[in-house]
Design a protein around this motif. Structure first.
Motif, mmCIF file in Angstrom:
data_model
loop_
_atom_site.group_PDB
_atom_site.id
_atom_site.type_symbol
_atom_site.label_atom_id
_atom_site.label_comp_id
_atom_site.label_asym_id
_atom_site.label_seq_id
_atom_site.Cartn_x
_atom_site.Cartn_y
_atom_site.Cartn_z
ATOM 1 N N ASN A 9 46.639 51.667 66.207
ATOM 2 C CA ASN A 9 46.872 51.159 64.857
ATOM 3 C C ASN A 9 45.993 49.942 64.613
ATOM 4 N N GLU A 10 46.361 49.120 63.625
ATOM 5 C CA GLU A 10 45.498 47.990 63.242
ATOM 6 C C GLU A 10 45.390 46.913 64.310
ATOM 7 N N MET A 31 39.576 43.802 65.116
ATOM 8 C CA MET A 31 40.979 43.433 64.921
ATOM 9 C C MET A 31 41.122 41.941 64.651
ATOM 10 N N ALA A 34 40.263 41.217 61.083
ATOM 11 C CA ALA A 34 41.254 41.678 60.107
ATOM 12 C C ALA A 34 42.622 41.039 60.294
ATOM 13 N N ASN A 35 42.991 40.760 61.553
ATOM 14 C CA ASN A 35 44.387 40.394 61.826
ATOM 15 C C ASN A 35 44.575 39.158 62.691
ATOM 16 N N ARG A 111 38.872 45.963 61.044
ATOM 17 C CA ARG A 111 39.872 46.959 61.410
ATOM 18 C C ARG A 111 40.651 47.425 60.184
ATOM 19 N N VAL A 112 40.671 48.719 59.970
ATOM 20 C CA VAL A 112 41.466 49.335 58.908
ATOM 21 C C VAL A 112 42.283 50.444 59.557
ATOM 22 N N GLY A 113 43.580 50.228 59.666
ATOM 23 C CA GLY A 113 44.412 51.192 60.379
ATOM 24 C C GLY A 113 43.982 51.284 61.828
#
Length: 447
Positions: A9-10, A31, A34-35, A111-113
Motif C-alpha cells: 500500500n502507500e 513513500m 508522499a507520507n 507514492r500513490v497507493g
C-alpha cells in the motif's frame, strides 16, 4: 507460506530478495515524498507472503546501510531489523523524515497507493520550496541584539518567566536568545529577527467587507513589523471590527462582563499558528485577515505539510509537523502555543464551548485558512448600496446578537435618541427590521 497482514500500500513495499534492494530504496523515497515514512519488507512476495528464506546477517545489514549512504538523498538513518511475520521471517527497513524531496539512485518518485509514480512538476516544486522555507529561519540575519524592539522583547520575557518553560539564571537578551537558539555569533537568526526586530517589516493585511464576499470593502489596513507586534495589531483589529456583548450583572454586588464575539484563546491560537506555519520565503503574498458578515478568515501563506487530516487534529490524534521549528519553540517557551499538535483541537474546543463553528481550509495551493463562522443565522444578504454605514452597523449588531434595543443603538452609534428613533423607523419602513416585545421592553430584530 506465511501471509503479512496487509498487501502493498502507500506505506508498505515488499521484495523477495536483497537483489531487489535498489527498487526497494526507490520505493522508500517515494513513500517519504508522499507520507513522510515508509516500510520495506525483504523476503516477502507482492501478496504479502513470507518466503521464510531470508534472515538478517551482519553482511546484509552492512549492504543496506551502505546503499543508503551512497544512493539515498537526503540521507536518512534506516531502522533495520529481523521480524517475525505470522511465524515467518523477513527483514524490515523503516524510514521517516520531513526533508522531501527524497531520491534514491538519482530517481525521485511519489507514492500513490501501491505504485511509485513520476512526481508531478508542481509537487516537486512545492517540496523544494518547502525545504528552502524550512532552512530560512536558521540562517543568520543582518540584525544584532541592538536591533531588538526592547518593548516587544521585555513583554515576551515576562511571558517566559511566567510560564516557566525555560530555565533562566540570567535574563539578559544575550542569554535568553542563546538559550532559544536564535543567535549565531553576534547575529540574530532569521527566526529571532522575525520575532523581535521591527525592521524585518513582515507585512499582513486586514480588511472588513460589507457582505459575504469581497465585492464591497468597508475598511482595509496593513500592518508591518515583527511577528509579535503584528499579532497584537491583528487581534486588536478583529476585536474592534466585531461586536462583543455586555452581560449585565444580576445584582449591584456584581460587575458587568464584556464578552468578545470570538473566544480570545482560540483567536490568539489561530493568529500565533498562522505566523508559526507561515512560509517566510514567499514574497508573493502575506498573512491576511478578512472579516465578512458571516465569517472571519485567518490566512497564512505556506501549504499544509502534514499527512494527518484536519479531523485527526480536531480529535487530538495527529502528530506535530513544523515548518519553522525555532519560531515554534520560542512561542512554546512563552506559553503562546503548544508543540504537541494540539493547536487545531484547542481552537475547535474553545469554539465549541461558545457554540461557534470553526472550519479549516487546507486545500488552498498556497496557504492555510482558519474560518470562524459568526453566529448570525438571521443574516440578510442586503443590497449594501441601499444602506449607509450607520444602518449597516445596526444590521451587523443584530446579526451577531439577535436583537437591539433603543439604548443599545444609542450607545453603538453615539447618537441622540431622536436620531436613533429616525434610523430604526427608516429600517422598519424599508423592510429590514421589525419590532417585537412589550411596550416598555421593545426590541428590534431582522424581519
Amino acid at each position: 507460506m506465511k501471509r503479512l497482514l496487509t498487501r502493498e500500500n502507500e506505506v508498505n513495499e515488499y521484495k523477495l530478495s536483497i537483489s531487489e534492494l535498489k527498487e526497494g530504496l526507490i520505493s522508500l523515497a517515494a513513500m517519504l515524498n508522499a507520507n513522510n515514512m515508509g516500510n520495506l519488507y525483504i523476503g516477502i512476495n507482492d501478496k504479502g507472503e513470507s518466503t521464510n528464506r531470508l534472515k538478517l546477517t551482519d553482511g546484509i545489514e552492512r549492504d543496506i546501510k551502505r546503499a543508503f549512504k551512497e544512493h539515498f538523498n537526503p540521507y536518512v538513518i534506516p531502522n533495520i531489523k529481523e521480524v517475525t511475520i505470522q511465524s515467518g521471517v523477513a527483514i524490515h527497513v523503516y524510514v521517516s523524515g520531513h526533508d522531501a524531496p527524497y531520491s534514491a539512485y538519482g530517481i525521485s518518485k511519489f507514492r500513490v497507493g501501491a505504485s511509485n509514480e513520476i512526481m508531478p512538476k508542481n509537487k516537486y516544486k512545492q517540496l523544494v520550496e518547502e525545504e528552502i522555507a524550512e532552512e530560512w529561519e536558521a540562517k543568520p540575519s543582518k540584525y544584532s541584539i541592538k536591533d531588538l524592539n526592547t518593548k516587544t522583547f521585555n513583554s515576551y520575557l515576562k511571558s517566559i518567566i511566567k510560564n516557566k518553560r525555560l530555565n533562566l539564571d540570567n535574563q539578559s537578551p544575550l542569554i535568553v536568545l542563546k538559550k532559544l537558539g536564535l543567535l549565531k555569533g553576534n547575529k540574530l537568526l532569521n527566526a529571532g529577527a522575525a520575532i523581535f526586530v521591527d525592521n524585518t517589516k513582515i507585512k499582513c493585511q486586514v480588511a472588513e467587507f460589507n457582505g459575504t464576499d469581497k465585492t464591497y470593502i468597508s475598511h482595509v489596513d496593513e500592518f508591518e513589523g515583527n511577528i509579535i507586534e503584528n499579532i497584537n495589531n491583528i487581534n486588536g483589529y478583529i476585536n474592534r471590527h466585531t461586536i462583543g456583548k455586555t452581560i449585565m450583572p444580576n445584582s449591584i454586588n456584581e460587575h458587568r462582563t464584556e464578552v468578545s464575539e470570538l473566544p480570545q484563546k482560540a483567536l490568539r491560537e489561530a493568529l500565533f499558528n498562522s505566523f508559526v506555519h507561515k512560509n517566510y520565503v514567499w514574497d508573493k503574498t502575506q498573512n491576511q485577515v478578512a472579516i465578512y458578515w458571516d465569517r472571519i478568515e485567518i490566512f497564512n501563506p505556506g501549504t499544509y505539510i502534514s499527512n494527518f487530516s484536519i479531523n485527526d487534529y480536531e480529535r487530538g490524534k495527529g502528530t506535530s509537523v513544523l515548518r519553522n521549528k525555532l519560531i515554534a519553540n520560542a512561542f512554546y517557551r512563552s506559553g503562546d502555543i503548544e508543540t504537541w499538535a494540539s493547536g487545531i483541537k484547542r481552537i475547535y474546543d474553545e469554539c465549541k464551548s461558545r457554540n461557534i463553528r470553526v472550519t479549516f481550509d487546507n486545500k488552498n495551493p498556497i496557504g492555510f485558512t482558519v474560518i470562524f463562522w459568526r453566529n448570525n443565522s438571521k443574516l440578510h444578504v442586503l443590497d449594501v448600496n441601499e444602506l449607509d454605514n450607520d444602518a449597516k452597523s445596526i444590521i451587523r449588531y443584530i446579526s451577531t446578537n439577535g436583537s437591539i434595543n433603543k439604548m443599545q443603538a444609542i450607545e453603538l452609534l453615539n447618537y441622540s435618541e431622536r436620531q436613533v428613533k429616525y434610523l430604526l423607523a427608516k429600517l422598519m419602513k424599508t423592510g429590514y427590521l421589525k419590532i417585537t416585545g412589550k411596550t416598555n421592553k421593545l426590541i428590534y430584530v431582522l424581519s
